[in-house]
Scaffold this active site. Structure first.
Site, PDB file in Angstrom:
ATOM      1  N   ASP A   1      59.802  38.481  43.818  1.00  0.00           N
ATOM      2  CA  ASP A   1      59.265  39.682  43.141  1.00  0.00           C
ATOM      3  C   ASP A   1      58.343  40.479  44.067  1.00  0.00           C
ATOM      4  OD1 ASP A   1      57.415  37.587  42.991  1.00  0.00           O
ATOM      5  OD2 ASP A   1      56.710  38.113  40.982  1.00  0.00           O
TER       6      ASP A   1
ATOM      7  N   GLY B   1      48.749  27.496  30.442  1.00  0.00           N
ATOM      8  CA  GLY B   1      48.633  27.159  31.853  1.00  0.00           C
ATOM      9  C   GLY B   1      49.716  26.228  32.347  1.00  0.00           C
TER      10      GLY B   1
ATOM     11  N   GLY C   1      52.909  27.124  33.106  1.00  0.00           N
ATOM     12  CA  GLY C   1      53.963  27.792  33.867  1.00  0.00           C
ATOM     13  C   GLY C   1      55.059  28.392  33.007  1.00  0.00           C
TER      14      GLY C   1
ATOM     15  N   SER D   1      50.342  33.402  29.026  1.00  0.00           N
ATOM     16  CA  SER D   1      49.503  34.602  29.179  1.00  0.00           C
ATOM     17  C   SER D   1      50.294  35.863  28.841  1.00  0.00           C
ATOM     18  CB  SER D   1      48.909  34.679  30.592  1.00  0.00           C
ATOM     19  OG  SER D   1      49.921  34.718  31.568  1.00  0.00           O
TER      20      SER D   1
ATOM     21  N   GLU E   1      46.544  42.050  32.663  1.00  0.00           N
ATOM     22  CA  GLU E   1      46.296  40.756  33.332  1.00  0.00           C
ATOM     23  C   GLU E   1      45.760  40.962  34.743  1.00  0.00           C
ATOM     24  OE1 GLU E   1      49.129  37.772  32.374  1.00  0.00           O
ATOM     25  OE2 GLU E   1      48.569  36.486  34.047  1.00  0.00           O
TER      26      GLU E   1
ATOM     27  N   ASP F   1      56.908  38.111  34.092  1.00  0.00           N
ATOM     28  CA  ASP F   1      56.699  37.412  32.818  1.00  0.00           C
ATOM     29  C   ASP F   1      56.676  38.397  31.654  1.00  0.00           C
ATOM     30  OD1 ASP F   1      56.275  35.476  34.688  1.00  0.00           O
ATOM     31  OD2 ASP F   1      54.134  35.224  34.273  1.00  0.00           O
TER      32      ASP F   1
HETATM   33  P1  ADP Z   1      50.600  30.396  31.841  1.00  0.00           P
HETATM   34  O1  ADP Z   1      50.812  31.857  31.639  1.00  0.00           O
HETATM   35  O2  ADP Z   1      51.541  29.795  32.831  1.00  0.00           O
HETATM   36  O3  ADP Z   1      50.589  29.621  30.569  1.00  0.00           O
HETATM   37  P2  ADP Z   1      48.065  31.349  32.804  1.00  0.00           P
HETATM   38  O4  ADP Z   1      46.972  30.685  33.565  1.00  0.00           O
HETATM   39  O5  ADP Z   1      48.688  32.555  33.369  1.00  0.00           O
HETATM   40  O6  ADP Z   1      49.156  30.224  32.500  1.00  0.00           O
HETATM   41  O7  ADP Z   1      47.527  31.743  31.371  1.00  0.00           O
HETATM   42  C1  ADP Z   1      46.860  30.804  30.575  1.00  0.00           C
HETATM   43  C2  ADP Z   1      45.626  31.439  29.953  1.00  0.00           C
HETATM   44  O8  ADP Z   1      46.028  32.465  29.007  1.00  0.00           O
HETATM   45  C3  ADP Z   1      44.816  30.463  29.128  1.00  0.00           C
HETATM   46  O9  ADP Z   1      43.889  29.771  29.931  1.00  0.00           O
HETATM   47  C4  ADP Z   1      44.108  31.395  28.146  1.00  0.00           C
HETATM   48  O10 ADP Z   1      43.004  32.045  28.747  1.00  0.00           O
HETATM   49  C5  ADP Z   1      45.169  32.452  27.893  1.00  0.00           C
HETATM   50  N1  ADP Z   1      45.998  32.126  26.714  1.00  0.00           N
HETATM   51  C6  ADP Z   1      47.338  32.078  26.660  1.00  0.00           C
HETATM   52  N2  ADP Z   1      47.781  31.772  25.422  1.00  0.00           N
HETATM   53  C7  ADP Z   1      46.686  31.628  24.648  1.00  0.00           C
HETATM   54  C8  ADP Z   1      46.477  31.293  23.261  1.00  0.00           C
HETATM   55  N3  ADP Z   1      47.493  31.054  22.437  1.00  0.00           N
HETATM   56  N4  ADP Z   1      45.202  31.249  22.825  1.00  0.00           N
HETATM   57  C9  ADP Z   1      44.163  31.490  23.666  1.00  0.00           C
HETATM   58  N5  ADP Z   1      44.298  31.789  24.963  1.00  0.00           N
HETATM   59  C10 ADP Z   1      45.536  31.860  25.471  1.00  0.00           C
HETATM   60 MG    MG Z   2      50.600  33.353  33.119  1.00  0.00          MG
END
Ligand code: ADP
Ligand code: MG
Length: 376
Positions: free
Chosen positions: A25, A109, A111, A115, A150, A162
């Site tokens: 990407d 978190g 993967g 987010s 983000e 994503d």
């Molecule tokens: P991934 O996108 O791979 O799961 P990221 O580090 O990019 O990992 O995103 C994870 C972060 O997004 C979490 O630490 C939190 O801050 C936020 N997040 C995602 N989903 C939720 C949720 N359902 N409730 C609260 N926070 C969330």
């Molecule tokens: Mg993410």
């Protein structure tokens, strides 16, 4: 007006896995993610007291004022909520305040892009609350707003794959994304009818997170290496390089990184061709070749990813690879649904043998993208 009478919208947005096209990407290349059945649901309700309140089944609640969005006082996970409000220019229209309730089946978190699912579920609900029903272009615009939320608000740079997968995904389809013009990535839905031939994708979350604990700069370093290799070749991005150019790169590390990007883009093109004729054997071979390239040339795999891929292949998977940035995270394996349990068990056995905690598996099909599910 009483609080209960204020409008409410509930929206759903999926996580994603990338079928093929890894670390392409940001090199102006191509990838092929699809939306998965694991998803986030957000219920947004307008308020009349200027408060912003965000609650999640997966995190601590956050309460403040809507004005805090503009002054960037919103903290923790709620900054994703605030970022979306900010990126959609919704602070003024929402002056009365907003209630956000979130729940998710996506591991945070892990993967699988919790987010982007969080951002997209909030964005699509917010648009509906403000009277918008986005068409296909509108969905890409929302994905871009979520990417900005983000990157520019939360401060976690992301290329936008994503968010596009979550917004544009569709059942039995992958989303082909071409970043040749990174400001306006070109997207096309590609049929991926795995069920028709009894196939599925086994996603295995290895539980390993080396990028976080040991080598936080791995991703940044790869990007810098790619930029340096592109500069050596005099091309704007590595995806403009040709296989024949490899010989002119003296630095062996830069040469390997370039070879991955060039061959990975070619594999995405080949995958799209294979999918046109539903050549699943070819798809499997391309997935495995992608893993080998990420392991040997891009050097972003790790023992947990390699063991899961190897065990899946030994147990009869048609193909398998690490997916996502690497240094831990998830693998995918193309399996016949009837063989999924055997593949899963083989990976578990290999993990036990290595003394690692049991990985988490999800058997998935390409699934629907973000949508409004209820309003009142
Ligand atoms: P991934 O996108 O791979 O799961 P990221 O580090 O990019 O990992 O995103 C994870 C972060 O997004 C979490 O630490 C939190 O801050 C936020 N997040 C995602 N989903 C939720 C949720 N359902 N409730 C609260 N926070 C969330
Ligand atoms: Mg993410």
């Amino acid at each position: 007006m009483s609080a209960t009478a204020l409008p409410t919208v509930t929206a759903f947005a999926p996580g994603r896995v990338n079928l093929i096209g890894e670390h392409t990407d940001y090199n102006g290349g191509q990838c092929l993610p699809f939306a998965i059945p694991l998803a986030t649901t957000a219920t947004l309700t307008l308020r009349d007291d200027g408060i912003l309140r965000a609650t999640s089944d997966q995190a601590e609640p956050w309460t403040g004022r809507l004005d805090d969005v503009t002054s960037r006082q919103v903290t923790g996970w709620a900054s994703y909520v605030a970022g979306v409000v900010w990126a959609l220019d919704a602070v003024a229209p929402l002056a009365g305040g907003l209630d956000v309730q979130v729940t998710s089946t996506i591991p945070l978190g892990g993967g699988l892009s919790s987010s982007a699912a969080l951002e997209c579920s909030i964005a699509i609900a917010l648009e509906a609350l403000l009277g918008q029903t986005p068409d296909a272009d509108g969905r890409s615009r929302i994905a871009e707003a979520c990417r900005r939320a983000e990157t520019e608000y939360v401060g976690a740079p992301t290329g936008g794959v994503d968010q596009l997968a979550s917004m544009l995904g569709a059942e039995e389809h992958a989303v082909h994304i071409d970043f040749d013009d990174p400001r306006t990535p070109a997207t096309t839905l590609v049929p991926l009818p795995l069920t028709a031939d009894g196939l599925a994708i086994l996603v295995t979350d290895t539980g390993a997170r080396h990028a976080l604990v040991e080598d936080d700069s791995g991703y940044a370093r790869r990007r810098a290496e790619c930029d340096a290799a592109a500069a050596t070749l005099g091309v704007p991005t590595l995806s403009r390089a040709a296989f024949a150019d490899l010989a002119s790169i003296a630095d062996p590390v830069h040469r390997r990184r370039t070879r991955h990007v060039v061959t990975e883009n070619a594999r995405v093109v080949e995958t799209v061709d294979a999918l046109k004729v539903q050549d699943w054997g070819r798809l499997g071979a391309l997935l495995t070749a992608s893993h080998e390239s990420l392991r040997d040339d891009f050097e972003v795999s790790c023992a947990e990813l390699d063991v899961a891929v190897e065990a899946a292949l030994q147990a009869g998977a048609r193909g398998a690879r690490m997916t996502g940035g690497g240094f831990g995270g998830c693998t995918i394996a193309l399996v016949h649904a009837g063989e999924a349990d055997a593949v899963r068990a083989a990976i578990d056995t290999a993990y036990r043998g290595s003394g690692w905690p049991a990985p988490r598996h999800h058997l998935v099909q390409p699934s629907a993208g973000a949508r409004v599910v209820a309003r009142s």
